[in-house]
Design an enzyme around this catalytic site. Sequence first.
Site, short mmCIF file in Angstrom:
data_model
loop_
_atom_site.label_atom_id
_atom_site.label_comp_id
_atom_site.label_asym_id
_atom_site.label_seq_id
_atom_site.Cartn_x
_atom_site.Cartn_y
_atom_site.Cartn_z
CG HIS A 95 1.47 0.71 -1.75
ND1 HIS A 95 0.38 -0.07 -2.11
CD2 HIS A 95 2.20 -0.03 -0.89
CE1 HIS A 95 0.47 -1.23 -1.48
NE2 HIS A 95 1.56 -1.24 -0.73
CD GLU A 167 5.55 -2.87 -1.38
OE1 GLU A 167 5.66 -3.46 -0.31
OE2 GLU A 167 4.60 -2.12 -1.65
#
Length: 253
Positions: A95, A167
């Site tokens: 992430h 992302e």
Amino acid sequence: MSIFIYGNWKMELNREEAVQLASYIDNRCRDLPGNIEVCLFPAVSLLDPVSQKIEGGSAISLGAQNVHWDIKGPYTGETSVNMLPGNCKAVLVGHSERRSLFHETNANINRKIGTIMSNGLKVVLCVGENRGQMQEDVACSIITDQIQTALGGFTEFVEGQLLLAYEPAWAIGSGLAANPVIANRRAELIKRTVRRLGVMCDSDPVPVLYGGSVNQGNAFSYLAQENIEGLLIGGASINGERFIDIIEQVRDL
Ligand code: PGA
């Protein structure tokens, strides 16, 4: 075709709030069609209380936000895959908050993927450019590099064990969601890169989620894209009504 609606709760909820939210989502998802896969990613310390709330035929699964690459050892503050509750089925890796705030490198991500995979859990590998890398050719080479190093050495994943999430770091928590057409192009690049690496997944091409300022108003525009099979939702996933609203829209697809 499966649709993945994943909620990344980050470090946003305390124990009581997490348990309440899990109960609410679980109740509202009882009659979820089989092709919609909802997975919640609470903070690691809340996986146990949350998992107790969604036991017993729940349509929801659970994931961890991070794990260490080793099974045990002198790593203060870290969590091993074998400390996760039995119904924790997935782990987020790479992430952008872990990359930028905790200096997670592609090489470490690669080690984590090996551990997650060999322990039979699903890998959700997050990739994407940051604000300074937004120019098309730079963004594409960053994403390609991230995938090549993270997946280097792995040629085979069992069915459904690998998902990627596009992302862009600049879209996360900023309210500036990526243009769906560009997100679709990046998702296509991700699928192509994974295939070129010779990574075998039963689900070929590999499913790609989009994440970054997804909300009830824009969720559908990503899922309508050819190369995007799901969403990784942060802010809008810690509000039960908003999260359920997005799931309700998916039912109509
Ligand atoms: P956001 O976060 O939806 O709040 O932008 C997404 C994520 O961090 O996965």
